[in-house]
Design an enzyme around this catalytic site. Structure first.
Site, PDB file in Angstrom:
ATOM      1  N   LYS A  49      12.860  -2.999  -8.139  1.00 55.31           N
ATOM      2  CA  LYS A  49      13.513  -2.237  -6.924  1.00 55.31           C
ATOM      3  C   LYS A  49      14.131  -3.264  -5.915  1.00 55.31           C
ATOM      4  O   LYS A  49      14.741  -3.255  -5.292  1.00 55.31           O
ATOM      5  CB  LYS A  49      12.582  -1.173  -6.602  1.00 55.31           C
ATOM      6  CG  LYS A  49      12.900  -0.675  -5.372  1.00 55.31           C
ATOM      7  CD  LYS A  49      12.720   0.805  -5.129  1.00 55.31           C
ATOM      8  CE  LYS A  49      13.411   1.170  -3.579  1.00 55.31           C
ATOM      9  NZ  LYS A  49      12.367   0.632  -2.590  1.00 55.31           N
ATOM     10  N   GLN A  80      14.322  -9.689  -3.488  1.00 57.41           N
ATOM     11  CA  GLN A  80      12.674 -10.142  -3.411  1.00 57.41           C
ATOM     12  C   GLN A  80      12.240 -11.026  -4.505  1.00 57.41           C
ATOM     13  O   GLN A  80      11.834 -12.071  -4.352  1.00 57.41           O
ATOM     14  CB  GLN A  80      12.007  -9.244  -2.849  1.00 57.41           C
ATOM     15  CG  GLN A  80      10.461  -9.603  -2.815  1.00 57.41           C
ATOM     16  CD  GLN A  80       9.498  -8.580  -2.222  1.00 57.41           C
ATOM     17  OE1 GLN A  80       9.573  -8.555  -1.061  1.00 57.41           O
ATOM     18  NE2 GLN A  80       8.730  -7.615  -3.244  1.00 57.41           N
ATOM     19  N   LEU A 100       0.406   3.643  -2.172  1.00 52.19           N
ATOM     20  CA  LEU A 100       0.809   3.449  -3.571  1.00 52.19           C
ATOM     21  C   LEU A 100       1.392   4.838  -4.162  1.00 52.19           C
ATOM     22  O   LEU A 100       0.853   5.835  -3.976  1.00 52.19           O
ATOM     23  CB  LEU A 100      -0.414   2.988  -4.373  1.00 52.19           C
ATOM     24  CG  LEU A 100      -1.110   1.702  -3.979  1.00 52.19           C
ATOM     25  CD1 LEU A 100      -2.411   1.194  -4.813  1.00 52.19           C
ATOM     26  CD2 LEU A 100      -0.183   0.472  -3.686  1.00 52.19           C
ATOM     27  N   HIS A 101       2.540   4.428  -4.975  1.00 53.05           N
ATOM     28  CA  HIS A 101       3.124   5.741  -5.573  1.00 53.05           C
ATOM     29  C   HIS A 101       3.341   4.997  -7.204  1.00 53.05           C
ATOM     30  O   HIS A 101       2.740   3.912  -7.648  1.00 53.05           O
ATOM     31  CB  HIS A 101       4.320   5.783  -5.172  1.00 53.05           C
ATOM     32  CG  HIS A 101       5.246   4.404  -4.902  1.00 53.05           C
ATOM     33  ND1 HIS A 101       5.896   3.894  -5.721  1.00 53.05           N
ATOM     34  CD2 HIS A 101       5.690   3.999  -3.792  1.00 53.05           C
ATOM     35  CE1 HIS A 101       6.545   2.956  -5.418  1.00 53.05           C
ATOM     36  NE2 HIS A 101       6.572   2.869  -4.178  1.00 53.05           N
ATOM     37  N   GLY A 130       0.734  -1.232   0.025  1.00 52.46           N
ATOM     38  CA  GLY A 130       0.099  -0.049   0.058  1.00 52.46           C
ATOM     39  C   GLY A 130       0.817   1.316   0.071  1.00 52.46           C
ATOM     40  O   GLY A 130       1.911   1.331  -0.293  1.00 52.46           O
ATOM     41  N   GLY A 146       5.480   3.657  -8.702  1.00 52.77           N
ATOM     42  CA  GLY A 146       6.150   2.487  -8.794  1.00 52.77           C
ATOM     43  C   GLY A 146       5.178   1.206  -8.956  1.00 52.77           C
ATOM     44  O   GLY A 146       5.167   0.522  -9.738  1.00 52.77           O
ATOM     45  N   HIS A 147       4.239   1.383  -7.988  1.00 58.85           N
ATOM     46  CA  HIS A 147       3.329   0.468  -7.810  1.00 58.85           C
ATOM     47  C   HIS A 147       2.294   0.336  -9.034  1.00 58.85           C
ATOM     48  O   HIS A 147       1.795  -0.576  -9.625  1.00 58.85           O
ATOM     49  CB  HIS A 147       2.373   0.642  -6.505  1.00 58.85           C
ATOM     50  CG  HIS A 147       3.021   0.397  -5.404  1.00 58.85           C
ATOM     51  ND1 HIS A 147       3.195   1.332  -4.548  1.00 58.85           N
ATOM     52  CD2 HIS A 147       3.376  -0.639  -4.971  1.00 58.85           C
ATOM     53  CE1 HIS A 147       3.874   1.031  -3.300  1.00 58.85           C
ATOM     54  NE2 HIS A 147       4.131  -0.307  -3.680  1.00 58.85           N
ATOM     55  N   GLN A 167       6.912  -9.700   8.065  1.00 66.66           N
ATOM     56  CA  GLN A 167       8.348  -9.790   7.328  1.00 66.66           C
ATOM     57  C   GLN A 167       9.005  -8.418   7.937  1.00 66.66           C
ATOM     58  O   GLN A 167       9.961  -8.048   7.455  1.00 66.66           O
ATOM     59  CB  GLN A 167       7.959  -9.498   5.723  1.00 66.66           C
ATOM     60  CG  GLN A 167       7.349  -7.816   5.343  1.00 66.66           C
ATOM     61  CD  GLN A 167       6.984  -8.207   4.121  1.00 66.66           C
ATOM     62  OE1 GLN A 167       6.167  -8.604   3.552  1.00 66.66           O
ATOM     63  NE2 GLN A 167       7.665  -7.247   3.193  1.00 66.66           N
ATOM     64  N   SER A 208       7.735   3.822  -0.766  1.00 64.27           N
ATOM     65  CA  SER A 208       6.715   4.297   0.296  1.00 64.27           C
ATOM     66  C   SER A 208       7.601   4.831   1.218  1.00 64.27           C
ATOM     67  O   SER A 208       6.982   5.855   1.805  1.00 64.27           O
ATOM     68  CB  SER A 208       5.737   3.181   0.597  1.00 64.27           C
ATOM     69  OG  SER A 208       5.152   2.823  -0.303  1.00 64.27           O
TER      70      SER A 208
HETATM   71  O1  PAF Z   1       7.564  -5.697  -1.996  1.00 60.06           O
HETATM   72  C1  PAF Z   1       6.539  -5.512  -1.055  1.00 60.06           C
HETATM   73  O2  PAF Z   1       5.700  -4.651  -1.195  1.00 60.06           O
HETATM   74  C2  PAF Z   1       6.236  -6.778  -0.048  1.00 60.06           C
HETATM   75  O3  PAF Z   1       7.366  -7.437   0.369  1.00 60.06           O
HETATM   76  C3  PAF Z   1       5.178  -7.819  -0.782  1.00 60.06           C
HETATM   77  C4  PAF Z   1       5.753  -8.164  -1.876  1.00 60.06           C
HETATM   78  C5  PAF Z   1       3.908  -7.046  -1.178  1.00 60.06           C
HETATM   79  C6  PAF Z   1       4.977  -8.866   0.402  1.00 60.06           C
HETATM   80  O4  PAF Z   1       4.260  -8.320   1.402  1.00 60.06           O
END
Ligand code: PAF
Length: 274
Positions: A150, A154, A33-34, A31, A36-37, A62, A187
């Site tokens: 970015k 991950q 959101l910018h 969330g 990038g999202h 996480q 964010s």
């Molecule tokens: O990259 C993220 O924003 C988070 O690590 C993700 C992939 C939504 C998992 O919570």
């Protein structure tokens, strides 16, 4: 645009879409959101998904105990408006309590690519990421899921999870989106003061100076110095093979240079694949 809050409701709807032969894209986010999202939603649209599900969930699992889970920025109303405008067809806003039921006890641990870099500095981080992303895959039944480059490590870890656990979907990665200044959109940029923002430009500045055919150790020292001279505290600067994430001796095509720094109290990451 559909709005789901209950995991079971999203799952039921997604199953019906699959049965009807509709292609589903998942864009997992935390969330706030910018651009990038929004570029991830754009990528899903370009790939022709019939349904684009954006999940918005600040995943507690996480975050480490001394990290920014509580203060992580949240703005549900703005996120909804942005998703609608960008062309998402469904948004999933679960709560920690309905994602992690009482005595939740099953987690996914990737044991190779997540050992170094952010995995070494943020113990348990990728265990949390893999677990929540696997849950989202099981709930949204995506044909493909879009992740930003970015978070390079991950994306690699998720691809490995998909391969090793036989998830029946594709992972799509979308390029880093930068502000006009060069700062990678995040964010967490919202935490930065004007002065910290200025300092943060050293990240993209340093990445721009890299080229192939150089000694990685010498380049590493040079980049560390550039970041420190700008007033940033270096967490890591690593030159790795873009696939295995193993350190390399020379910069070459496909080598990924990953940076993590503290800018004041804010941890920022950036990277470039040569
Ligand atoms: O990259 C993220 O924003 C988070 O690590 C993700 C992939 C939504 C998992 O919570």
């Amino acid at each position: 645009m559909k709005i789901f809050r209950e995991p079971g409701k999203l799952q039921k709807w997604a199953s019906a879409q699959k049965l009807a032969g509709r292609q589903i894209a998942l864009v997992p986010t935390m969330g706030y959101l910018h651009e990038g999202h929004l570029s991830l939603i754009e990528a899903a649209k370009r790939k022709g998904a019939d349904e684009i599900v954006v999940s918005v969930f600040v995943n507690p699992v996480q975050f480490g105990p001394n990290e920014d889970y509580d203060k992580y920025p949240r703005d549900e109303k703005a996120d909804l408006a942005k998703c609608r405008k960008a062309g998402a067809t469904a948004v999933f806003f679960p709560t920690p309590a309905n994602m992690y039921l009482d005595r939740h006890s099953v987690y996914i641990v990737e044991e190779d690519l997540s050992r170094g870099l952010c995995g070494a500095r943020r113990p348990g981080h990728f265990r949390g990421v893999c677990t929540v992303v696997a849950k989202l895959f099981n709930l949204a039944h995506p044909d493909f899921a879009v992740f930003g480059q970015k978070d390079y490590q991950q994306a690699q870890v998720i691809k490995r999870m998909v391969r090793d656990l036989n998830f029946d979907l594709k992972i799509v990665t979308a390029p880093i989106v930068r502000e006009p200044s060069g700062l990678a959109r995040s964010s967490r940029n919202t935490y930065l003061s004007a002065e910290e923002r200025e300092r943060a430009l050293a990240l993209s500045g340093a990445l721009k100076t890299l080229a192939v055919g150089r000694n990685a150790a010498t380049e590493r020292k040079r980049v560390v110095k550039m970041l420190e001279d700008a007033g940033l505290k270096v967490d890591y600067v690593e030159f790795v093979d873009g696939g295995t994430l193993e350190p390399v001796k020379r910069t070459a095509k496909g080598v990924c240079v990953l940076l993590a720094v503290y800018d004041g109290k804010t941890r920022l990451i950036d990277n470039r694949v040569l």
